[in-house]
Design an enzyme around this catalytic site. Structure first.
Site, PDB file in Angstrom:
ATOM      1  N   ALA A 201     -10.005  18.831  -5.590  1.00  0.00           N
ATOM      2  CA  ALA A 201     -10.417  18.877  -6.999  1.00  0.00           C
ATOM      3  C   ALA A 201      -9.216  19.279  -7.845  1.00  0.00           C
ATOM      4  O   ALA A 201      -8.290  19.912  -7.349  1.00  0.00           O
ATOM      5  CB  ALA A 201     -11.540  19.889  -7.167  1.00  0.00           C
TER       6      ALA A 201
ATOM      7  N   GLU B 181       4.142   6.487  -3.483  1.00  0.00           N
ATOM      8  CA  GLU B 181       5.365   7.098  -3.981  1.00  0.00           C
ATOM      9  C   GLU B 181       5.508   8.466  -3.322  1.00  0.00           C
ATOM     10  O   GLU B 181       4.530   9.173  -3.109  1.00  0.00           O
ATOM     11  CB  GLU B 181       5.325   7.222  -5.511  1.00  0.00           C
ATOM     12  CG  GLU B 181       5.481   5.866  -6.182  1.00  0.00           C
ATOM     13  CD  GLU B 181       5.332   5.908  -7.701  1.00  0.00           C
ATOM     14  OE1 GLU B 181       5.528   6.973  -8.295  1.00  0.00           O
ATOM     15  OE2 GLU B 181       5.003   4.851  -8.268  1.00  0.00           O
TER      16      GLU B 181
ATOM     17  N   GLY C 239      -3.518   9.903 -11.793  1.00  0.00           N
ATOM     18  CA  GLY C 239      -2.766   9.235 -12.854  1.00  0.00           C
ATOM     19  C   GLY C 239      -1.756   8.319 -12.203  1.00  0.00           C
ATOM     20  O   GLY C 239      -1.992   7.806 -11.110  1.00  0.00           O
TER      21      GLY C 239
ATOM     22  N   CYS D 173      -0.517   3.260 -10.971  1.00  0.00           N
ATOM     23  CA  CYS D 173      -1.383   2.356 -10.196  1.00  0.00           C
ATOM     24  C   CYS D 173      -2.879   2.604 -10.417  1.00  0.00           C
ATOM     25  O   CYS D 173      -3.560   1.764 -11.000  1.00  0.00           O
ATOM     26  CB  CYS D 173      -1.037   2.437  -8.715  1.00  0.00           C
ATOM     27  SG  CYS D 173       0.584   1.721  -8.359  1.00  0.00           S
TER      28      CYS D 173
ATOM     29  N   PHE E  81       0.814  -1.225   0.000  1.00  0.00           N
ATOM     30  CA  PHE E  81       0.000   0.000   0.000  1.00  0.00           C
ATOM     31  C   PHE E  81       0.843   1.268   0.000  1.00  0.00           C
ATOM     32  O   PHE E  81       0.317   2.357   0.226  1.00  0.00           O
ATOM     33  CB  PHE E  81      -0.926  -0.005   1.222  1.00  0.00           C
ATOM     34  CG  PHE E  81      -1.837  -1.207   1.264  1.00  0.00           C
ATOM     35  CD1 PHE E  81      -3.032  -1.220   0.554  1.00  0.00           C
ATOM     36  CD2 PHE E  81      -1.472  -2.343   1.973  1.00  0.00           C
ATOM     37  CE1 PHE E  81      -3.852  -2.336   0.567  1.00  0.00           C
ATOM     38  CE2 PHE E  81      -2.288  -3.465   1.984  1.00  0.00           C
ATOM     39  CZ  PHE E  81      -3.479  -3.468   1.283  1.00  0.00           C
ATOM     40  N   LEU E  82       2.163   1.138  -0.260  1.00  0.00           N
ATOM     41  CA  LEU E  82       3.019   2.331  -0.155  1.00  0.00           C
ATOM     42  C   LEU E  82       2.614   3.398  -1.162  1.00  0.00           C
ATOM     43  O   LEU E  82       2.064   3.101  -2.218  1.00  0.00           O
ATOM     44  CB  LEU E  82       4.496   1.957  -0.354  1.00  0.00           C
ATOM     45  CG  LEU E  82       4.999   1.485  -1.718  1.00  0.00           C
ATOM     46  CD1 LEU E  82       5.239   2.628  -2.692  1.00  0.00           C
ATOM     47  CD2 LEU E  82       6.295   0.713  -1.553  1.00  0.00           C
TER      48      LEU E  82
HETATM   49  N1  LIG Z   1       4.665   2.145  -7.587  1.00  0.00           N
HETATM   50  C1  LIG Z   1       3.870   2.101  -6.525  1.00  0.00           C
HETATM   51  O1  LIG Z   1       3.672   3.091  -5.828  1.00  0.00           O
HETATM   52  C2  LIG Z   1       3.167   0.809  -6.151  1.00  0.00           C
HETATM   53  C3  LIG Z   1       2.496   0.727  -4.919  1.00  0.00           C
HETATM   54  C4  LIG Z   1       1.850  -0.453  -4.586  1.00  0.00           C
HETATM   55  C5  LIG Z   1       1.815  -1.497  -5.485  1.00  0.00           C
HETATM   56  N2  LIG Z   1       2.455  -1.385  -6.686  1.00  0.00           N
HETATM   57  C6  LIG Z   1       2.428  -2.523  -7.603  1.00  0.00           C
HETATM   58  O2  LIG Z   1       3.728  -3.074  -7.624  1.00  0.00           O
HETATM   59  C7  LIG Z   1       3.997  -3.658  -8.902  1.00  0.00           C
HETATM   60  C8  LIG Z   1       5.285  -3.078  -9.449  1.00  0.00           C
HETATM   61  O3  LIG Z   1       5.085  -1.694  -9.663  1.00  0.00           O
HETATM   62  P1  LIG Z   1       6.295  -0.684  -9.852  1.00  0.00           P
HETATM   63  O4  LIG Z   1       5.722   0.664  -9.807  1.00  0.00           O
HETATM   64  O5  LIG Z   1       7.414  -1.038  -8.931  1.00  0.00           O
HETATM   65  O6  LIG Z   1       6.748  -1.054 -11.364  1.00  0.00           O
HETATM   66  P2  LIG Z   1       8.139  -0.775 -12.073  1.00  0.00           P
HETATM   67  O7  LIG Z   1       7.874  -0.831 -13.527  1.00  0.00           O
HETATM   68  O8  LIG Z   1       8.786   0.426 -11.467  1.00  0.00           O
HETATM   69  O9  LIG Z   1       9.063  -2.027 -11.668  1.00  0.00           O
HETATM   70  C9  LIG Z   1       8.915  -3.316 -12.167  1.00  0.00           C
HETATM   71  C10 LIG Z   1      10.316  -3.948 -12.240  1.00  0.00           C
HETATM   72  O10 LIG Z   1      10.189  -5.336 -12.546  1.00  0.00           O
HETATM   73  C11 LIG Z   1      11.288  -5.690 -13.373  1.00  0.00           C
HETATM   74  N3  LIG Z   1      11.010  -6.961 -14.047  1.00  0.00           N
HETATM   75  C12 LIG Z   1      10.188  -7.198 -15.108  1.00  0.00           C
HETATM   76  N4  LIG Z   1      10.198  -8.506 -15.421  1.00  0.00           N
HETATM   77  C13 LIG Z   1      11.046  -9.107 -14.537  1.00  0.00           C
HETATM   78  C14 LIG Z   1      11.447 -10.454 -14.332  1.00  0.00           C
HETATM   79  N5  LIG Z   1      10.981 -11.447 -15.101  1.00  0.00           N
HETATM   80  N6  LIG Z   1      12.309 -10.720 -13.335  1.00  0.00           N
HETATM   81  C15 LIG Z   1      12.790  -9.736 -12.544  1.00  0.00           C
HETATM   82  N7  LIG Z   1      12.435  -8.443 -12.683  1.00  0.00           N
HETATM   83  C16 LIG Z   1      11.561  -8.147 -13.665  1.00  0.00           C
HETATM   84  C17 LIG Z   1      11.419  -4.489 -14.304  1.00  0.00           C
HETATM   85  O11 LIG Z   1      12.686  -4.459 -14.935  1.00  0.00           O
HETATM   86  C18 LIG Z   1      11.210  -3.347 -13.323  1.00  0.00           C
HETATM   87  O12 LIG Z   1      12.421  -2.904 -12.751  1.00  0.00           O
HETATM   88  C19 LIG Z   1       2.745  -3.371  -9.738  1.00  0.00           C
HETATM   89  O13 LIG Z   1       1.885  -4.472  -9.646  1.00  0.00           O
HETATM   90  C20 LIG Z   1       2.131  -2.187  -9.050  1.00  0.00           C
HETATM   91  O14 LIG Z   1       0.749  -2.080  -9.296  1.00  0.00           O
HETATM   92  C21 LIG Z   1       3.147  -0.265  -7.037  1.00  0.00           C
END
Ligand SMILES: NC(=O)c1ccc[n+]([C@@H]2O[C@H](COP(=O)([O-])OP(=O)(O)OC[C@H]3O[C@@H](n4cnc5c(N)ncnc54)[C@H](O)[C@@H]3O)[C@@H](O)[C@H]2O)c1
Length: 432
Positions: A256, A155, A261, A264, A152-153
């Site tokens: 508002a 950014e 965007g 997520c 749930f973090l």
């Molecule tokens: N960014 C956020 O704030 C946040 C918060 C909660 C949940 N999430 C969820 O976390 C997940 C990741 O999001 P993100 O923002 O970190 O995405 P991101 O695109 O920043 O990171 C994904 C990483 O996975 C790597 N990757 C891809 N295929 C791979 C493989 N086969 N083996 C190893 N590494 C591989 C990519 O190179 C990339 O570095 C998503 O499901 C997202 O919805 C993100």
């Protein structure tokens, strides 16, 4: 405890560094060599306040390493987190699970000991159950358990949210080892009073997407009311403050503006609708179609406001302050600010963009826009100045200094973050 984290993006790099901060021995795994080289050198390949310090401290103390070798990762630990991306499929609403499937397909046959996999990525309900079947077909004489531990973090606050979460959620199958392992991993957080909510797999997956759907709904709700306020000549900011005082409503996520965007909320509500449809419950989520529609309408509405303020967009010089989808991040995935900047350019305006942290990502995504090296440079000769991401440096811009460099006097506040009076006193026409 020894553990790996697959995926070293916004979620995975943060999780890996923070698990090391809790005292664990962590191996981060990614397929992107460039990203790994930066992380190994102690550089975070994205903007996240506080993360570089945690990363470097734990690399220096030998608790955090990175690799692209699945063989090394499989041999390293019996606990593996999966934090790879789950983007929207091209041309469809559903989530692309190919990155998660790739991790499972490559990792599981290499495991020579019983192991627990903790999914952290956001996935459609039913994914963990499907992966459980896949894992049992791929595992070679070892018991590999799939559990889900959604994240749930936020950014911009990722380190604090990981080290001090308001709750931990764990989806497990009855009789599995995952709960015991999770209690060990998060022992210090649990001692600090963080609740560990244990559910079945499907519920844990749904907790995450429902939370995001609720937040998106709250933002679109206030933006829908803003449309009515605009038509009625009422003040949406005062309205938000007034209804937000009610503890049942709460003030957060009632700003508002040009809407949500990022990587997520947009893709998660679409994947939620798609999955509900597959399950035969599509009617339940037609609400989210409206939430998405209201949100996208805000971007078009902003373009209309700029057109009305400027007289015409063709040949108009426009400064866009902000490119990240929100302040505190350099993430430009589905950024409302860049979407508006792109639309303005397509309508004939000369657009110059500045963002304190998201310039590289913006250039990669929108190479045809012009970019400046400072807010003041972006405003030079501008007919209209737009604030589309509420970075503190834009909120505290001095209107008189902007007057010295701009050509026109239209200030357009896409985030209701500016002091209207200050701008009006300096001779600007304020639009929001
Ligand atoms: N960014 C956020 O704030 C946040 C918060 C909660 C949940 N999430 C969820 O976390 C997940 C990741 O999001 P993100 O923002 O970190 O995405 P991101 O695109 O920043 O990171 C994904 C990483 O996975 C790597 N990757 C891809 N295929 C791979 C493989 N086969 N083996 C190893 N590494 C591989 C990519 O190179 C990339 O570095 C998503 O499901 C997202 O919805 C993100």
């Amino acid at each position: 405890m020894k553990m790996t984290v697959f995926g070293a993006g916004y979620l995975g790099a943060t999780h890996a560094a923070c698990m090391a901060e809790l005292g664990h021995e962590v191996l981060g795994v990614d397929t992107n060599r460039g990203k790994l080289a930066k992380l190994e050198a102690g550089d975070v390949p994205f903007y996240e306040p506080g993360l570089p310090e945690v990363l470097r401290r734990n690399i220096d103390q030998g608790r955090l390493n990175f690799t692209d070798s699945y063989a090394e990762a499989a041999a390293w630990a019996k606990t593996h987190f999966i934090a790879v991306g789950t983007p929207q499929k091209k041309g469809e609403f559903g989530a692309d699970l190919s990155y998660i499937d790739a991790v499972i397909d490559e990792l599981v046959p290499l495991l020579t000991d019983d192991a627990v996999l903790f999914g952290k990525s956001t996935v459609p309900v039913g994914t963990a159950a499907r992966l459980t079947t896949r894992v049992s077909q791929l595992a070679r004489d070892v018991d590999v358990e799939v559990s889900w531990n959604p994240e749930f973090l936020r950014e911009g606050y990722a380190v604090a949210d990981t080290l001090h979460p308001d709750r931990l959620v764990l989806g497990t199958r009855p009789g599995g080892r995952a709960e015991q392992v999770a209690r060990e991993i998060y022992a210090s957080l649990i001692v600090d009073g963080v609740p560990l909510l244990v559910t079945d797999l499907a519920t844990a997956e749904l907790v995450k997407v429902s939370a995001n759907a609720f937040l998106a709904t709250k933002i679109s709700f206030i933006n829908a009311v803003a449309e009515v306020c605009e038509a009625a000549g009422a003040d949406i900011a005062a309205l938000s403050d007034a209804i937000g005082r009610d503890p049942r409503i709460g003030r957060q996520f009632l700003n508002a503006g040009i809407g949500f965007g990022g990587g997520c909320l947009p893709k998660d509500i679409r994947a939620f609708m798609a999955r509900a449809g597959e399950l035969g419950a599509d009617q339940a989520l037609t609400l989210l179609r409206e939430v998405d529609g209201i949100n996208m309408r805000r971007r078009t509405r902003m373009v209309e406001i700029v057109r009305a303020a400027s007289g015409t967009l063709i040949g108009s010089r426009i400064a866009v302050l902000g490119a990240a989808f929100k302040p505190g991040s350099d993430d430009v995935r589905d950024s409302p600010a860049l979407n508006v900047a792109g639309q303005l350019q397509l309508n004939g305006a000369a657009v110059t963009v500045y963002d304190p942290h998201a310039m590289d990502n913006s250039r990669r995504l929108f190479p045809t826009l012009d970019y400046s090296t400072s807010a003041m440079e972006a405003c030079e000769g501008a007919d209209s100045v737009l604030v589309l991401t509420e970075w503190p440096e834009f909120v505290s811009l001095d209107p008189t200094s902007v007057s010295d460099v701009a050509r026109g006097r239209n200030i357009i506040d896409g985030r209701y973050c500016l002091n209207r009076q200050d701008w009006e006193s300096a001779g600007w026409t304020y639009h929001a």
